[in-house]
Design a protein around this motif. Structure first.
Motif, mmCIF file in Angstrom:
data_model
loop_
_atom_site.group_PDB
_atom_site.id
_atom_site.type_symbol
_atom_site.label_atom_id
_atom_site.label_comp_id
_atom_site.label_asym_id
_atom_site.label_seq_id
_atom_site.Cartn_x
_atom_site.Cartn_y
_atom_site.Cartn_z
ATOM 1 N N ARG A 174 30.223 37.946 46.038
ATOM 2 C CA ARG A 174 30.759 39.088 45.280
ATOM 3 C C ARG A 174 31.126 38.599 43.879
ATOM 4 N N GLY A 179 34.655 39.540 42.801
ATOM 5 C CA GLY A 179 35.615 39.542 43.894
ATOM 6 C C GLY A 179 36.839 38.677 43.626
ATOM 7 N N ASN A 180 37.569 38.399 44.705
ATOM 8 C CA ASN A 180 38.847 37.691 44.591
ATOM 9 C C ASN A 180 38.685 36.241 44.151
ATOM 10 N N ALA A 183 41.257 36.672 53.802
ATOM 11 C CA ALA A 183 41.960 37.911 54.121
ATOM 12 C C ALA A 183 43.186 37.675 54.998
ATOM 13 N N LYS A 186 41.568 40.706 50.566
ATOM 14 C CA LYS A 186 40.362 41.135 51.294
ATOM 15 C C LYS A 186 39.441 41.969 50.413
ATOM 16 N N GLU A 187 39.969 43.090 49.930
ATOM 17 C CA GLU A 187 39.132 43.977 49.126
ATOM 18 C C GLU A 187 39.038 43.457 47.691
ATOM 19 N N ASP A 225 42.146 42.787 45.188
ATOM 20 C CA ASP A 225 43.402 42.342 45.811
ATOM 21 C C ASP A 225 44.027 41.168 45.061
#
Ligand SMILES: Cc1cc2nc3c(=O)[nH]c(=O)nc-3n(C[C@H](O)[C@H](O)[C@H](O)COP(=O)(O)O)c2cc1C
Length: 181
Positions: free
Chosen positions: A11, A14-15, A122, A159-160, A163
């Motif tokens: 991703r 993403g995180n 997560a 997780k998402e 976050d």
């Protein structure tokens, strides 16, 4: 110094990427040159165990992995950043880690820089991944490279996508670790 920032999440925004960018900022503010690699879009063959490197030869693969490995053999430092997938780093991250063998196993090559890792996951509890993280610090970093190991940042409970924006303490820690390069 030159630092390779290896982003092992598929991703792109993403995180892991968010936390990595904060660590990069810390290192850049200290004057270091950063080259960021989004591993998921690169052509990196997995090590096939041919052992050419043991004979002092370059890895047989002339792919994007070679670009990364050649810089590490020239003294670049590294940040390895990955989400936890089923208790371990992603396949994208592990594929380049296995290619570190072509330096470790080559009598004419060595690492010479600093290293840090980022893991995001997560699960809100940090304890269960500590054995894996300690093992990964040991191998490859402490046992199989000459890299000076700085620290691992574990970011739990994300997780998402997005976050990590709320993990303010961890973002601060990421920046601080970046400053230690
Ligand atoms: C295939 C897969 C496996 C995962 N396995 C774990 C796991 O074992 N433990 C955990 O806490 N989170 C797990 N997660 C969640 C991710 O670690 C978490 O969403 C992380 O923030 C993703 O990072 P990213 O946004 O950089 O991609 C998994 C996610 C995926 C897609």
């Amino acid at each position: 110094m030159k630092i390779l920032a290896l982003q092992g999440s598929p991703r792109k925004k993403g995180n892991t990427n968010r936390v990595l960018d904060e660590m990069i900022k810390g290192a850049e503010d200290n004057g270091h040159e950063i080259k960021k690699y989004f591993l998921n879009s690169l052509d990196i063959s997995p090590c096939n165990g041919c052992e050419r490197c043991a004979k002092g030869k370059d890895c047989q693969f002339e792919d994007d992995g070679a670009e990364i490995i050649n810089q590490l053999a020239d003294g670049a430092s590294v940040i390895l950043a990955s989400p936890i997938y089923f208790g371990q780093m992603t396949a994208q991250a592990k594929t380049i880690v296995d290619r570190f063998y072509s330096i470790f196993n080559n009598p004419d090559k060595k690492f010479d820089g600093k290293a840090a890792m980022i893991f995001t996951h997560a699960f809100p509890d940090k304890d269960i991944y500590q054995p894996y993280i300690k093992l990964t610090e040991a191998q490859p970093f402490l046992n199989n490279t000459e890299l000076e190991y700085i620290e691992t940042l574990e970011v739990a409970g994300v997780k998402e996508i997005g976050d990590a924006d709320n993990a303010e303490d961890d973002l601060k820690k990421a920046y601080d670790i970046g400053q230690k390069f």
